[in-house]
Design an enzyme around this catalytic site. Sequence first.
Site, short mmCIF file in Angstrom:
data_model
loop_
_atom_site.label_atom_id
_atom_site.label_comp_id
_atom_site.label_asym_id
_atom_site.label_seq_id
_atom_site.Cartn_x
_atom_site.Cartn_y
_atom_site.Cartn_z
N SER A 68 -14.31 67.78 47.90
CA SER A 68 -15.29 68.62 47.13
C SER A 68 -16.42 69.32 47.73
O SER A 68 -16.96 70.21 47.35
CB SER A 68 -15.74 67.82 45.83
OG SER A 68 -16.43 66.81 46.45
N LYS A 137 -8.18 58.25 50.50
CA LYS A 137 -8.01 58.61 49.01
C LYS A 137 -6.85 59.71 49.15
O LYS A 137 -7.08 60.66 49.92
CB LYS A 137 -9.11 58.80 48.33
CG LYS A 137 -8.70 59.32 46.91
CD LYS A 137 -9.89 59.48 45.85
CE LYS A 137 -10.55 60.83 46.24
NZ LYS A 137 -9.74 62.03 45.87
N GLU A 139 -4.18 62.11 46.77
CA GLU A 139 -4.11 62.60 45.27
C GLU A 139 -2.24 62.59 45.02
O GLU A 139 -1.74 62.78 45.73
CB GLU A 139 -4.29 64.05 45.17
CG GLU A 139 -5.77 64.21 45.04
CD GLU A 139 -6.45 65.57 44.85
OE1 GLU A 139 -5.66 66.48 44.16
OE2 GLU A 139 -7.45 65.89 45.00
N GLU A 216 -9.23 60.46 37.02
CA GLU A 216 -9.91 61.63 36.68
C GLU A 216 -9.28 62.39 35.59
O GLU A 216 -8.00 62.67 35.60
CB GLU A 216 -9.85 62.63 37.98
CG GLU A 216 -10.94 63.82 37.69
CD GLU A 216 -10.93 64.57 39.05
OE1 GLU A 216 -11.60 65.58 39.13
OE2 GLU A 216 -10.55 64.17 40.13
#
Length: 318
Positions: A68, A137, A139, A216
Amino acid sequence: MLRKLPKYLSKCYSSYPMGGGVVRSKTITELKTKYHAQEPITMITAHDFITASWAQSAGCDMILVGDSLATNALGYESTTQIGLEEFQYHVQSVCRAQGAAFIMADMPFGTFESSIEKGVETAIALMKSSPKVGGVKLEVGSTSGALREQDYSLKLAAALCSRGIPVMGHVGLTPQRAHALSGFKVQGSKSAKDAAAIYQTAHELQDLGCFGILLECVPHKVSKHITESLSVPTIGIGAGNGVSGQVLVQSDLLGMNLGKIPKLAQKYGDLHEQSVGFIQQYLEDVASQRFPDNDRNGFKIKDDVWGDFLDLVGNSSK
């Protein structure tokens, strides 16, 4: 006769760092201790030394160097635009901040999708960015049926965990797959099948060896049920308060950028407005010659040195 080693040497090991004054980072075991004690785990993103220093000084349990930062700190239109080398630069900057937070790095888009081997290489490169990087991390898509058996990200998670690389699986809304998910939308809210796929993916990631799961944009009832069914911590963002911990993007929390923040976030301040105000005050002070003040901001020269200087260059003042 053998001499007895000094006490400070007798407890040193060849593989243990001896640097003085270095704060030891929290371990996965310590995070799980909080989890088992049902104490909420706190996580926040950071994108450079300053934001990491703020997070460390505040006492966050975990710092996420998330992709991000591409949109929130670097001005990119999408998180998919940042490359590994540029991303590593920011990971290293974050790791220079002193503090005990467990630091985790995202696997940026385009750095792991081409093959399992490429994904493993990327994870190793991120872990080698700094000794303070404690995990990555990843996804992971939530699919079912035949597609599930072919899911590449699950295979990569298995490959990473089997190699001893600490992995937190990220399910629900996975921003890197936003186009495939038809945008940044809540996942599992309109279809029981979709909600069940998120549940199953979370369990499979746990079984593969992931030390935690990030949820999320998942309905809070679903997130709570998943959390209660797992034996590893869950970190939520837009997933309600029934999870093991929370993460927020620091620029959203502090109000660092213009525009609205996502519904899943909470704005605790308006750093953008404050910063602009401070800079405007500085500009006004310069324009009115209130800054700098010679007594407060300047440096003096001894009278005899000043006299000698004038003799050398000539007194041109009128």
